[in-house]
Scaffold this active site. Structure first.
Site, PDB file in Angstrom:
ATOM      1  N   ASP A   1      -4.207   2.345  11.913  1.00  0.00           N
ATOM      2  CA  ASP A   1      -4.576   3.736  11.596  1.00  0.00           C
ATOM      3  C   ASP A   1      -4.271   3.760   9.942  1.00  0.00           C
ATOM      4  OD1 ASP A   1      -4.470   3.927  14.198  1.00  0.00           O
ATOM      5  OD2 ASP A   1      -2.518   5.404  14.230  1.00  0.00           O
TER       6      ASP A   1
ATOM      7  N   PHE B   1      -5.599   2.538   3.652  1.00  0.00           N
ATOM      8  CA  PHE B   1      -4.587   2.157   1.769  1.00  0.00           C
ATOM      9  C   PHE B   1      -3.302   1.336   2.007  1.00  0.00           C
ATOM     10  CE2 PHE B   1      -5.428   6.612   3.202  1.00  0.00           C
ATOM     11  CZ  PHE B   1      -6.457   7.109   2.013  1.00  0.00           C
TER      12      PHE B   1
ATOM     13  N   GLY C   1       0.930  -1.189   0.117  1.00  0.00           N
ATOM     14  CA  GLY C   1      -0.083   0.117   0.013  1.00  0.00           C
ATOM     15  C   GLY C   1       0.767   0.693  -0.225  1.00  0.00           C
TER      16      GLY C   1
ATOM     17  N   TYR D   1      -5.189   1.676   7.612  1.00  0.00           N
ATOM     18  CA  TYR D   1      -5.472   0.143   7.300  1.00  0.00           C
ATOM     19  C   TYR D   1      -6.898   0.713   5.810  1.00  0.00           C
ATOM     20  CZ  TYR D   1     -11.044   1.213   7.721  1.00  0.00           C
ATOM     21  OH  TYR D   1     -12.434   1.410   7.298  1.00  0.00           O
TER      22      TYR D   1
ATOM     23  N   TYR E   1       2.431   6.086  21.974  1.00  0.00           N
ATOM     24  CA  TYR E   1       2.692   6.813  20.369  1.00  0.00           C
ATOM     25  C   TYR E   1       3.916   7.835  20.849  1.00  0.00           C
ATOM     26  CZ  TYR E   1       1.085   5.424  15.851  1.00  0.00           C
ATOM     27  OH  TYR E   1       1.326   4.832  13.941  1.00  0.00           O
TER      28      TYR E   1
END
Length: 602
Positions: free
Chosen positions: A246, A250, A180, A248, A519
């Site tokens: 996060d 692409f 992707g 998904y 994160y």
């Protein structure tokens, strides 16, 4: 035929139908630039822009649109940008600006004989020469191009890949698998020292559902299928994998497996290694796969874990069998408000200790809380009135400090009664740590904003801000100190380099029995810096060193790639590196899969 026979025949017929495969029409076309940006993140019609000195979001794909005055104020205050000065990116490359492809005529002739689509067009090659790191996008926007693939091929099935790999071994051609294109580890980037022909193997046309088995709750997909296409196809049948990273929209299934991906709903559905039942990978020495598809098998080392996390260095993933689940009857969002980040971490730790996490639970620190609130639209009169009284209750009556408080977003799925009971339990645990229920609307906005954040990076570059995220996993007892240490490290380095306007924030995104995923988001105004990306990478490298000193890992789910390869030996030991190299030499003796991820194989 008696009733029993009829029932048996009906069951057999239903199973046959369940296992019928079909091609999925992808939302992303073969020529990706027809829909997606070639020099940024996401859809062409979705972006942050500045109009009349106010930031706004375009497009109808996301639950955010129109002018964003609060966000504009936040950006101006935090980064001191001048919205009148925009850095225009390079809009296109001229044909002569692309590097000349390195290709032998006999290789191209042999490739044509395989009857697979291929291209040496400059833009086709450039799009597959990068992922989505700050470094990648900054260079392309500036018009800086180094080594890119020499040819792109689009195999249509597993056998096409087998044929291409055989050809690459014959002609000593390098293969870099491309899914992707959402990598943030420089995984698809071409090694600049490589003098052989580099072939980018784009799996996007391998996007079929080969079969769905509803009795055993498994489904087989070709590895090139994009996450949103996979989920849409399953949900049309009433099922889901529950895997929702996060990216998904692409990212591809093969990419999930190759990087050991994690999704926002992993608490219930699991990470990709928990969902994986069976996988095929085409190597230079043949196809690596198991001969059976049992729920579990004790048969020596699990070779699925050779494929998981291999990052394109050992072969091409072509087919994947995943566990699936019936769609939940109920989905409900929620949120919790805490006095400070430490209280929130303690609460999430207790929820994990009791193993009662909802599908998703994520804790934002104060900086991210303010950032998220800035993205809200301008409310109407009644909404503004209600928000005012909520703020009075939280800050004046309950005594929460607006500069300390943080929010956890929640997502529950399941039977309505079970969801209601689950929500009550989570709220009860939160009260033990001083938390308040913050409502479903805040939870839903916080969850959905995840898909929009990546678009902000491109806006930031337009206005002299470099920004990116990096993540880690850490044991519970080191989570708070790791966050504090990394923030102090970044702040100290910004001060040392004369950076006055910057942001360093974090959120806790996934929880486990023994630890969690953290994160970080880091960005700064680079109007006074010489090479902003080089400076950013220097500071992030120091932050990564601090993460490791503080007990964290080099990555929770982004993978190693080239960006984090320097820390790989320290994480797996010298013997671990030797074991990986031995595997590499066995499966790929000619180093056809020479993308240079994990360990550089010259």
């Amino acid at each position: 035929m008696n009733t029993t026979d009829e029932a048996t025949a009906a069951d057999a017929n239903a199973t046959t139908k369940a296992k019928t495969g079909r091609t999925v029409k992808s939302v992303i076309p073969k020529r990706r630039t027809d829909l997606l940006k070639w020099n940024g993140w996401g859809y062409q019609d979705s972006k942050f822009i500045v109009e009349d000195y106010t930031i706004q979001f375009t497009g109808k794909r996301y639950p955010i649109e129109g002018k964003l005055p609060y966000f504009t104020s936040w950006v101006l205050e935090r980064f001191n940008v001048d919205l009148k000065r925009r850095n225009l990116p390079k809009d296109q490359f001229k044909p002569e600006e692309y590097p000349e492809p390195i290709i032998k005529a006999e290789f191209i002739e042999s490739l044509k004989s395989l009857n697979v689509d291929h291209s040496i067009d400059g833009l086709d090659r450039l799009v597959r020469a990068h992922g989505q790191t700050l470094h990648d996008i900054y260079q392309i926007r500036k018009g800086i191009v180094h080594r890119i693939p020499d040819v792109v091929v689009w195999p249509g099935c597993h056998q096409d890949v087998v044929n291409i790999v055989e050809l690459a071994n014959k002609f000593n051609v390098v293969i870099i698998p491309f899914g992707g294109g959402t990598s943030v580890s420089c995984a698809p980037c071409c090694p600049e020292y490589e003098t052989r022909t580099i072939l980018s193997l784009d799996t996007s046309q391998m996007n079929s559902v080969l079969w769905m088995d509803f009795e055993n709750l498994t489904a087989c997909f070709e590895a090139g299928i994009i996450g949103q296409d996979l989920e849409r196809t399953l949900q049309e049948q009433g099922y889901t994998t529950g895997h929702e990273p996060d990216s998904y929209e692409f990212s591809s299934l093969g990419g999930w497996v190759a990087t050991r991906a994690s999704g926002m709903k992993k608490n219930v559905y699991g990470n990709i290694e928990d969902l994986l039942v069976h996988v095929k990978m085409v190597t230079s020495k043949g196809v690596l796969e198991k001969s059976c598809q049992m729920p579990r098998i004790s048969c020596g080392p699990d070779f699925n874990h050779i494929v998981l996390g291999s990052e394109g260095t050992l072969g091409v993933i072509t087919e994947v069998v995943l566990k699936i689940r019936p769609l939940p009857k109920c989905k409900k969002y929620g949120s919790l408000v805490f006095r400070n980040f430490e209280s929130g971490v303690k609460c999430l730790r207790e929820i994990a200790r009791q193993r009662c996490q909802p599908v998703s639970i994520r804790l934002m620190d104060n900086e991210q809380f303010k950032f998220g609130m800035s993205l809200r639209p301008v409310p109407g009169y009644f909404r503004s009135f209600a928000d005012y009284f909520k703020r009075i209750y939280v800050t004046k009556i309950r005594g929460f400090d607006i500069d300390q408080m943080c929010v956890a977003t929640l997502l529950f799925e399941g039977d309505p009664k079970d969801v209601a009971a689950h929500e009550r339990k989570i709220t009860s645990i939160a009260r033990e740590f001083g938390g308040l229920a913050g409502g479903g609307q805040n939870g839903e906005r916080g969850y959905m904003l995840t898909f929009i954040i990546a678009y902000i990076r491109d806006l930031a570059l337009d206005y002299s801000i470099v920004a990116e995220s990096f993540e880690t996993s850490v044991p519970w007892d080191k989570a708070n100190s790791l966050c504090e240490n990394v923030k102090k490290c970044v702040a100290s380095e910004c001060e040392a380099n004369g950076i006055k306007h910057f942001l360093i924030s974090c959120r806790l995104t996934q929880t486990y029995d023994s630890g969690c995923c953290i994160y970080f988001y880091f960005g700064f105004n680079w109007t006074t810096a010489g090479d902003p990306v080089k400076l950013y990478e220097h500071i992030e490298e120091l932050a990564r060193d601090e993460i490791i000193r503080s007990g964290g890992s080099i990555s929770h789910h982004h993978g190693v790639g080239k960006v984090r390869s320097k820390w790989y030996p320290g994480q797996v030991s010298s013997l671990g590196v030797s074991l990986y190299k031995a595997t590499k030499n066995q499966l790929d003796p000619n180093n056809v899969f020479a993308c240079g991820n994990l360990v550089n194989q010259l």
